[in-house]
Scaffold this motif. Structure first.
Motif, PDB file in Angstrom:
ATOM      1  N   LEU A  30      41.521  19.130  40.435  1.00  0.00           N
ATOM      2  CA  LEU A  30      40.998  20.312  41.108  1.00  0.00           C
ATOM      3  C   LEU A  30      41.595  21.534  40.455  1.00  0.00           C
ATOM      4  O   LEU A  30      40.938  22.427  40.004  1.00  0.00           O
ATOM      5  CB  LEU A  30      41.377  20.291  42.588  1.00  0.00           C
ATOM      6  N   HIS A 166      42.015  52.108  36.723  1.00  0.00           N
ATOM      7  CA  HIS A 166      40.805  51.507  37.252  1.00  0.00           C
ATOM      8  C   HIS A 166      40.880  49.986  37.291  1.00  0.00           C
ATOM      9  O   HIS A 166      40.538  49.352  38.288  1.00  0.00           O
ATOM     10  CB  HIS A 166      39.623  51.951  36.385  1.00  0.00           C
ATOM     11  N   TYR A 167      41.354  49.389  36.209  1.00  0.00           N
ATOM     12  CA  TYR A 167      41.376  47.937  36.104  1.00  0.00           C
ATOM     13  C   TYR A 167      42.342  47.309  37.105  1.00  0.00           C
ATOM     14  O   TYR A 167      42.012  46.356  37.808  1.00  0.00           O
ATOM     15  CB  TYR A 167      41.758  47.512  34.682  1.00  0.00           C
ATOM     16  N   SER A 170      40.954  47.575  40.589  1.00  0.00           N
ATOM     17  CA  SER A 170      39.861  46.640  40.805  1.00  0.00           C
ATOM     18  C   SER A 170      40.402  45.232  41.006  1.00  0.00           C
ATOM     19  O   SER A 170      39.961  44.491  41.896  1.00  0.00           O
ATOM     20  CB  SER A 170      38.911  46.686  39.608  1.00  0.00           C
ATOM     21  N   LEU A 171      41.370  44.871  40.202  1.00  0.00           N
ATOM     22  CA  LEU A 171      41.981  43.545  40.330  1.00  0.00           C
ATOM     23  C   LEU A 171      42.634  43.375  41.694  1.00  0.00           C
ATOM     24  O   LEU A 171      42.445  42.364  42.380  1.00  0.00           O
ATOM     25  CB  LEU A 171      43.025  43.346  39.226  1.00  0.00           C
ATOM     26  N   HIS A 174      40.007  42.976  44.321  1.00  0.00           N
ATOM     27  CA  HIS A 174      39.376  41.660  44.238  1.00  0.00           C
ATOM     28  C   HIS A 174      40.284  40.586  44.814  1.00  0.00           C
ATOM     29  O   HIS A 174      39.833  39.701  45.547  1.00  0.00           O
ATOM     30  CB  HIS A 174      39.054  41.326  42.782  1.00  0.00           C
ATOM     31  N   SER A 178      39.763  38.126  47.993  1.00  0.00           N
ATOM     32  CA  SER A 178      39.907  36.698  47.760  1.00  0.00           C
ATOM     33  C   SER A 178      40.822  36.076  48.813  1.00  0.00           C
ATOM     34  O   SER A 178      40.526  35.016  49.366  1.00  0.00           O
ATOM     35  CB  SER A 178      40.475  36.491  46.356  1.00  0.00           C
ATOM     36  N   TRP A 185      38.557  30.478  55.275  1.00  0.00           N
ATOM     37  CA  TRP A 185      38.428  29.040  55.002  1.00  0.00           C
ATOM     38  C   TRP A 185      39.478  28.251  55.773  1.00  0.00           C
ATOM     39  O   TRP A 185      39.177  27.247  56.425  1.00  0.00           O
ATOM     40  CB  TRP A 185      38.570  28.806  53.496  1.00  0.00           C
TER      41      TRP A 185
ATOM     42  N   GLU B 121      45.190  32.565  35.010  1.00  0.00           N
ATOM     43  CA  GLU B 121      44.946  33.717  35.872  1.00  0.00           C
ATOM     44  C   GLU B 121      45.990  34.801  35.631  1.00  0.00           C
ATOM     45  O   GLU B 121      45.649  35.969  35.450  1.00  0.00           O
ATOM     46  CB  GLU B 121      45.000  33.267  37.333  1.00  0.00           C
ATOM     47  N   ARG B 122      47.251  34.406  35.629  1.00  0.00           N
ATOM     48  CA  ARG B 122      48.322  35.348  35.351  1.00  0.00           C
ATOM     49  C   ARG B 122      48.075  36.059  34.044  1.00  0.00           C
ATOM     50  O   ARG B 122      48.173  37.271  33.945  1.00  0.00           O
ATOM     51  CB  ARG B 122      49.639  34.597  35.212  1.00  0.00           C
ATOM     52  N   ALA B 125      45.231  38.506  34.264  1.00  0.00           N
ATOM     53  CA  ALA B 125      45.596  39.657  35.104  1.00  0.00           C
ATOM     54  C   ALA B 125      46.512  40.600  34.334  1.00  0.00           C
ATOM     55  O   ALA B 125      46.366  41.823  34.391  1.00  0.00           O
ATOM     56  CB  ALA B 125      46.281  39.175  36.378  1.00  0.00           C
ATOM     57  N   LEU B 128      44.573  42.444  31.739  1.00  0.00           N
ATOM     58  CA  LEU B 128      43.727  43.436  32.386  1.00  0.00           C
ATOM     59  C   LEU B 128      44.555  44.666  32.762  1.00  0.00           C
ATOM     60  O   LEU B 128      44.105  45.810  32.659  1.00  0.00           O
ATOM     61  CB  LEU B 128      43.080  42.839  33.641  1.00  0.00           C
ATOM     62  N   LEU B 172      37.734  21.587  47.174  1.00  0.00           N
ATOM     63  CA  LEU B 172      36.907  21.673  45.981  1.00  0.00           C
ATOM     64  C   LEU B 172      35.790  22.693  46.169  1.00  0.00           C
ATOM     65  O   LEU B 172      35.545  23.547  45.313  1.00  0.00           O
ATOM     66  CB  LEU B 172      36.309  20.294  45.683  1.00  0.00           C
ATOM     67  N   HIS B 174      35.629  25.114  48.373  1.00  0.00           N
ATOM     68  CA  HIS B 174      36.171  26.465  48.514  1.00  0.00           C
ATOM     69  C   HIS B 174      36.509  27.055  47.146  1.00  0.00           C
ATOM     70  O   HIS B 174      36.217  28.224  46.875  1.00  0.00           O
ATOM     71  CB  HIS B 174      37.422  26.434  49.398  1.00  0.00           C
ATOM     72  N   ARG B 175      37.104  26.251  46.308  1.00  0.00           N
ATOM     73  CA  ARG B 175      37.474  26.740  44.986  1.00  0.00           C
ATOM     74  C   ARG B 175      36.230  27.034  44.142  1.00  0.00           C
ATOM     75  O   ARG B 175      36.232  27.966  43.329  1.00  0.00           O
ATOM     76  CB  ARG B 175      38.375  25.731  44.288  1.00  0.00           C
ATOM     77  N   SER B 178      35.029  30.294  45.238  1.00  0.00           N
ATOM     78  CA  SER B 178      35.984  31.300  44.791  1.00  0.00           C
ATOM     79  C   SER B 178      35.723  31.678  43.331  1.00  0.00           C
ATOM     80  O   SER B 178      35.714  32.858  42.974  1.00  0.00           O
ATOM     81  CB  SER B 178      37.392  30.750  44.965  1.00  0.00           C
ATOM     82  N   ARG B 181      32.757  33.907  43.042  1.00  0.00           N
ATOM     83  CA  ARG B 181      33.113  35.296  43.356  1.00  0.00           C
ATOM     84  C   ARG B 181      33.786  35.957  42.155  1.00  0.00           C
ATOM     85  O   ARG B 181      33.521  37.106  41.826  1.00  0.00           O
ATOM     86  CB  ARG B 181      34.072  35.357  44.540  1.00  0.00           C
ATOM     87  N   ASP B 182      34.680  35.213  41.539  1.00  0.00           N
ATOM     88  CA  ASP B 182      35.375  35.754  40.375  1.00  0.00           C
ATOM     89  C   ASP B 182      34.380  36.155  39.291  1.00  0.00           C
ATOM     90  O   ASP B 182      34.523  37.203  38.667  1.00  0.00           O
ATOM     91  CB  ASP B 182      36.352  34.705  39.813  1.00  0.00           C
ATOM     92  N   TRP B 185      32.613  39.328  40.207  1.00  0.00           N
ATOM     93  CA  TRP B 185      33.517  40.463  39.994  1.00  0.00           C
ATOM     94  C   TRP B 185      33.606  40.813  38.513  1.00  0.00           C
ATOM     95  O   TRP B 185      33.494  41.982  38.129  1.00  0.00           O
ATOM     96  CB  TRP B 185      34.902  40.111  40.553  1.00  0.00           C
ATOM     97  N   LEU B 189      32.705  44.304  36.374  1.00  0.00           N
ATOM     98  CA  LEU B 189      33.608  44.960  35.428  1.00  0.00           C
ATOM     99  C   LEU B 189      32.941  45.133  34.071  1.00  0.00           C
ATOM    100  O   LEU B 189      33.014  46.187  33.439  1.00  0.00           O
ATOM    101  CB  LEU B 189      34.894  44.139  35.259  1.00  0.00           C
TER     102      LEU B 189
END
Lengths: 208, 208
Positions: A30, A166-167, A170-171, A174, A178, A185, B121-122, B125, B128, B172, B174-175, B178, B181-182, B185, B189
């Motif tokens: 997952l 801005h970035y 926005s992050l 978001h 989330s 959930w 993700e880190r 981010a 960004l 699963l 939910h992710r 998610s 949505r990402d 978003w 951008l």
DNA sequence: CTCTCGATATATCGCCCCGATATATCGAGA
DNA sequence: TCTCGATATATCGGGGCGATATATCGAGAG
């Protein structure tokens, strides 16, 4: 973290490293693809701690360790053929089985609160994946603790005044949304769980 | 990873470890609270690599390293007082400044593709957060690469048939949502970025 | 039949990151 | 005076990761 994952998988049946890796990467993939560089040391740690023990798996004619026929470990037929031919190949294959101590450790890890750290999400997802092994009350506690952690994070996020371009803004926004979705959930899960508990033991509402 | 964060913060102004830690935990604390156990080794690595260099920060009368008055480093007044009193206290405080090599390394790290790994993700981010230092095309490439990574993950998630209990299934699902949505978003951008580019250099559309 | 290739299988190395901890100075307030 | 919290730097043990080494085996190519 990894310990819990291994322990959880071994609750079903003994498995060897390679198979564990596959299940952790695929089935439980997952999130999170575990590497051998963490898996094998973890197995050694667990063995040292007495939570798991080696069972000699290989050639199908070993009745001491009856591996399930569900293809989790293949190659027995081949090994038998080799033995008939006088070869002793026996490539090194160790399967691990959960001990009583391991069961106990699993329970401790499942209910322990590591506090909101870096791998919050992983940790929760993992526990949720093995949630079925917990009694209903422990399940609810798990869900509600996660809920309160996320709620705290959200209020922190709302509180911090926005600094950045801005970035970044926005992050931040978001991620805030989330987290709100995550909370919704979780609330659904909690509601379902409460219903299930009420249905299974309705006398609790009357006696308590 | 941490290197990039440090480099990015030092682009604005020289800072010392403690201040870097605070900014990484608070300001950039969108996600991720860095620890000293990673920060100081990272600073040493960067110094060894010639990406940053020490500037003797402390008592305000050192003109060689003009620290900005914006309270990033406090205690100058106190230090001056001590010097008047004949004491030499000077508690160890080293500020770090970005070198040319450091600027270059920053650029490389910002545009390098580490591939979808664990801290996907880190990493995104972080990039960004420092996006403003990139030329517009590089920004778009960053956003679009992230988009394709997420899209790939989503299709993988959709493809895998569901195995597991109620909890795993719910997680699963939910992710999956998610990630959707990402993607939405990210699309926003990207659209904004494209508009900005078109507005800033409209001749691009005509000449190309 | 042989040869190579990919899957099976275990193990280690170096590197990065983290939490905990040690150490020391300094300002503010009890 | 004395303690407490903020400032400030540094190290240690341990876990996780990517890369890599090694070896066997089945299957298909030549």
């Amino acid at each position: 973290m990894l310990e819990l994952a291994v322990l959880g998988l071994l609750k079903e049946q003994p498995l060897h490293g390679y198979e564990l890796k596959k299940r952790l990467s695929d089935a439980l993939g997952l999130l999170w693809g575990v590497s051998y560089g963490s898996l094998y040391p973890a197995l050694r740690r667990l063995e040292r701690a007495g939570a798991i023990e080696v069972v000699e798996a290989p050639p199908a004619d070993t009745p001491a360790a009856p591996m399930p026929a569900t293809g989790s470990i293949g190659g027995e037929a081949a090994a038998a053929r080799m033995r008939r031919l006088g070869k002793v190949s026996r490539r090194t294959r160790k399967a691990y089985r959960l001990t009583t101590r391991g069961e106990q450790m699993f329970g401790e890890l499942m209910t322990s609160d590591t506090g909101p750290g870096a791998d919050d999400e992983r940790s929760f997802a993992l526990k949720l994946a093995f949630c079925r092994y917990l009694p209903v009350d422990a399940r609810l506690e798990l869900l509600e603790r996660r809920r309160s952690d996320l709620a705290a994070r959200l209020s922190r996020a709302r509180g911090s005044r926005s600094g950045g371009d801005h970035y970044a803004l926005s992050l931040l926004e978001h991620r805030r949304k989330s987290t709100e979705r995550d909370l919704e959930w979780l609330d659904e899960l909690i509601a379902t769980e409460r219903e299930a508990r009420a249905a299974n033991s309705p006398q609790q509402g009357a006696t308590a």
